[in-house]
Design an enzyme around this catalytic site. Structure first.
Site, short mmCIF file in Angstrom:
data_model
loop_
_atom_site.label_atom_id
_atom_site.label_comp_id
_atom_site.label_asym_id
_atom_site.label_seq_id
_atom_site.Cartn_x
_atom_site.Cartn_y
_atom_site.Cartn_z
N HIS A 83 0.83 18.12 -26.96
CA HIS A 83 0.61 16.64 -26.45
C HIS A 83 -0.63 16.28 -27.42
CE1 HIS A 83 3.82 17.22 -23.62
NE2 HIS A 83 3.55 15.63 -23.31
N HIS A 96 0.25 13.16 -29.26
CA HIS A 96 -0.11 11.81 -29.24
C HIS A 96 -0.60 11.22 -30.52
CE1 HIS A 96 -0.40 12.25 -24.48
NE2 HIS A 96 0.84 11.62 -24.88
N GLU A 99 10.89 19.08 -24.53
CA GLU A 99 10.16 19.27 -23.13
C GLU A 99 10.61 20.47 -22.35
OE1 GLU A 99 7.43 17.80 -22.24
OE2 GLU A 99 7.67 15.77 -23.40
N LYS A 104 8.65 23.03 -13.43
CA LYS A 104 7.39 21.90 -13.05
C LYS A 104 7.12 21.71 -11.82
CE LYS A 104 5.83 17.31 -14.42
NZ LYS A 104 6.03 16.07 -14.85
N ARG A 151 -2.23 22.01 -14.09
CA ARG A 151 -1.07 21.29 -14.42
C ARG A 151 -1.54 20.69 -15.88
NH1 ARG A 151 1.39 15.99 -10.95
NH2 ARG A 151 2.77 15.47 -12.82
N LYS A 189 3.65 11.45 -10.98
CA LYS A 189 2.78 10.60 -11.87
C LYS A 189 3.54 9.46 -12.11
CE LYS A 189 -0.18 13.52 -14.58
NZ LYS A 189 -0.66 14.25 -16.06
N ASN A 223 0.87 19.85 -21.17
CA ASN A 223 0.48 18.97 -22.13
C ASN A 223 0.66 19.81 -23.46
OD1 ASN A 223 -0.15 16.84 -20.58
ND2 ASN A 223 -2.08 17.43 -20.19
N HIS A 279 8.60 10.33 -28.02
CA HIS A 279 7.69 11.17 -27.44
C HIS A 279 7.90 12.50 -27.71
CE1 HIS A 279 4.65 12.29 -24.74
NE2 HIS A 279 5.48 12.96 -23.91
N ARG A 307 0.86 -1.31 0.02
CA ARG A 307 -0.16 -0.02 -0.19
C ARG A 307 0.89 1.21 -0.12
NH1 ARG A 307 -2.74 -3.29 3.70
NH2 ARG A 307 -4.45 -4.35 2.99
N GLU A 309 -3.54 17.18 -11.25
CA GLU A 309 -4.19 17.74 -12.71
C GLU A 309 -5.71 18.10 -12.98
OE1 GLU A 309 -2.11 15.98 -16.00
OE2 GLU A 309 -3.91 16.60 -17.51
N1 LIG Z 1 5.48 10.53 -15.06
C1 LIG Z 1 5.47 11.58 -15.92
O1 LIG Z 1 4.90 12.93 -15.59
C2 LIG Z 1 5.80 11.53 -17.23
C3 LIG Z 1 6.21 12.68 -18.09
C4 LIG Z 1 6.71 12.28 -19.50
C5 LIG Z 1 6.85 11.02 -19.97
N2 LIG Z 1 6.54 9.77 -19.19
C6 LIG Z 1 6.80 8.62 -19.50
O2 LIG Z 1 8.26 8.60 -19.85
C7 LIG Z 1 8.63 7.33 -20.74
C8 LIG Z 1 9.67 7.95 -21.87
O3 LIG Z 1 10.84 8.24 -21.15
P1 LIG Z 1 12.13 8.32 -21.83
O4 LIG Z 1 11.99 9.27 -22.91
O5 LIG Z 1 13.22 8.52 -20.70
O6 LIG Z 1 12.50 6.76 -22.37
P2 LIG Z 1 13.02 5.39 -21.92
O7 LIG Z 1 12.78 5.35 -20.35
O8 LIG Z 1 12.67 4.38 -22.54
O9 LIG Z 1 14.61 5.51 -22.15
C9 LIG Z 1 15.03 5.62 -23.71
C10 LIG Z 1 16.07 4.56 -23.71
O10 LIG Z 1 17.35 5.18 -23.22
C11 LIG Z 1 18.05 4.27 -22.40
N3 LIG Z 1 18.85 5.09 -21.37
C12 LIG Z 1 18.27 5.53 -20.23
N4 LIG Z 1 19.26 6.20 -19.71
C13 LIG Z 1 20.37 6.19 -20.66
C14 LIG Z 1 21.96 6.68 -20.54
N5 LIG Z 1 22.17 7.58 -19.45
N6 LIG Z 1 22.58 6.21 -21.59
C15 LIG Z 1 22.37 5.47 -22.72
N7 LIG Z 1 20.99 5.08 -22.55
C16 LIG Z 1 20.20 5.34 -21.51
C17 LIG Z 1 16.98 3.38 -21.87
O11 LIG Z 1 17.23 2.24 -21.63
C18 LIG Z 1 16.04 3.58 -23.21
O12 LIG Z 1 16.75 2.56 -23.94
C19 LIG Z 1 7.12 7.30 -21.50
O13 LIG Z 1 6.78 5.97 -20.94
C20 LIG Z 1 6.33 8.36 -20.92
O14 LIG Z 1 5.01 7.99 -20.73
C21 LIG Z 1 6.31 10.25 -18.18
#
Ligand SMILES: NC(=O)c1ccc[n+]([C@@H]2O[C@H](COP(=O)([O-])OP(=O)(O)OC[C@H]3O[C@@H](n4cnc5c(N)ncnc54)[C@H](O)[C@@H]3O)[C@@H](O)[C@H]2O)c1
Length: 361
Positions: free
Chosen positions: A246, A250, A183, A225, A239, A141, A243, A263, A119, A235
């Site tokens: 987005h 999307h 971003e 942020k 918040r 999030k 987006n 993304h 929990r 949100e």
């Molecule tokens: N929670 C939130 O508020 C929020 C906001 C925006 C995006 N997201 C989420 O984030 C995700 C995307 O995250 P991302 O863009 O970091 O993608 P990711 O986590 O898939 O990372 C991208 C790639 O880089 C690799 N990697 C990570 N660090 C590295 C490093 N230092 N050197 C070399 N390779 C490295 C990872 O293993 C992966 O293959 C999505 O799932 C999205 O929904 C969440």
């Protein structure tokens, strides 16, 4: 070391930004933690695992490692269960601390696991992509994907700290850097015009990962942020301005198939489209649309949207999670540094498609 404080109803916590921070992760572990669960993937651990294991080892606490498969396709229930399996098999209790060490995928899954396990246990975000450092690790999030929708199963769960080491970005592929920079630019566009101008002046240095410039971009993004999230953790209003780009983005991601564009790339292009729509509907200056387009190009993101077909575009945007009551909802800008959420009639989009969608893309 740079410190940014986040204040939310769900918890207050520090963001520490420092080159070499990975080597000091032990200092982030609370004294009363009974064990540490390190959640990561093989890509990240191959590069930085040893440094992190060494630092966490200094705490003298039991360390359980959970190595998840890499990639958005694995942001699933199965991966989440792998975390629960390891934690339960190693009898981690409620006072264990989970460390989510990786990009946004690991951060979202690790955070969600921490929200659910017994929990709710404490967790620390150690983001290793630029997108994760400037966006996903801050704000609480957490989520996994469902076959019927991205990030559809999740929870709000704030970390107890965010530990950012900008030096790890040196091993990130250039496309991932560009996607993260989209971003960064977004914060300037929605809330901080001087920061947008700063990004215009420093686009080259940012792409080249010039340390001081990069650290400032991460710091300012986290501050902005944190500012937004502190006013609207869940949100229900403000918040949503995060987006920007987005709704278009999307549609691009879903329309081309997830993974074709990153993304951040889709959001970057989506921000150009949102600027065009803002010019049509809110009088956003045409000259500033060109500034947005130039900056998105300068950080290495696409500015010409793919031709998904007009009806499919609209349908895909309608699938966006932010739809309210059937109308299409967009974040638009009256001017650089200010954003509003507004409903838009689909007919208003045609002119924007004409100016932003490329035939052969
Ligand atoms: N929670 C939130 O508020 C929020 C906001 C925006 C995006 N997201 C989420 O984030 C995700 C995307 O995250 P991302 O863009 O970091 O993608 P990711 O986590 O898939 O990372 C991208 C790639 O880089 C690799 N990697 C990570 N660090 C590295 C490093 N230092 N050197 C070399 N390779 C490295 C990872 O293993 C992966 O293959 C999505 O799932 C999205 O929904 C969440």
């Amino acid at each position: 070391m740079t410190l940014v404080n986040v204040t939310t109803p769900g918890g207050n916590y520090p963001i520490h930004i420092q080159s070499g921070r990975l080597g000091a992760l032990d200092t982030a572990i609370p004294a009363d933690a009974t064990a540490i669960a390190l959640v990561s993937n093989a890509t990240v651990l191959a590069r930085y695992g040893q440094r992190v294991r060494q630092a966490l080892g200094r705490t003298g606490k039991p360390l359980v490692e959970v190595v998840l498969p890499d990639g958005e396709a694995h942001k699933t229930w199965q991966s989440l269960n792998m975390i629960f399996d390891e934690l339960l098999q190693n009898t981690l209790d409620r006072k264990a601390v989970l460390v989510a060490f990786g990009g946004g995928v690991i951060g979202d899954m690790g955070g969600f696991a921490a929200a659910c396990y017994m929990r709710g246990i404490r967790f620390i975000q150690v983001p290793t992509t630029l997108l994760a450092q400037v966006d996903s690790s801050v704000g609480g999030k957490t989520a996994i994907n469902h076959p019927l929708g991205k990030n559809m199963i999740g929870a709000f769960h704030q970390p107890i700290s965010v530990e950012i080491d900008p030096a790890v970005l040196a091993t990130l592929p250039p496309r991932e850097i560009s996607a993260g920079l989209a971003e960064v630019v977004k914060y300037g566009l929605i809330i901080d015009a001087p920061f947008f101008e700063w990004c215009e002046r420093n686009a080259g240095a940012l792409r080249a990962l010039e340390p001081q410039v990069l650290t400032y971009a991460i710091q300012r993004s986290c501050e902005l942020k944190a500012h937004v999230v502190s006013q609207d953790e869940r949100e229900s209003g403000l918040r949503a301005i995060l987006n920007l780009g987005h709704t278009f983005g999307h549609a691009i991601e879903a329309g081309l198939g997830y993974g074709a564009w990153l993304h951040g790339e889709a959001v970057g292009c989506g921000m150009v489209q949102a600027a065009e729509l803002s010019a049509d509907l809110l009088g956003f200056p045409r000259a500033d649309v060109e500034r947005v387009r130039s900056l998105i190009e300068a950080i290495g993101c696409p500015t010409v949207a793919p031709d998904l077909g007009r009806d499919r575009w609209v349908r895909l945007m309608g699938n966006d999670k932010k739809v309210q009551g059937g109308s299409l909802r967009f974040v638009l800008m009256p001017r650089i540094g200010e954003a509003v959420c507004t409903d838009v009639d689909a007919a208003a989009l045609d002119a924007v498609f004409q100016r932003t969608v490329g035939a052969g893309v």
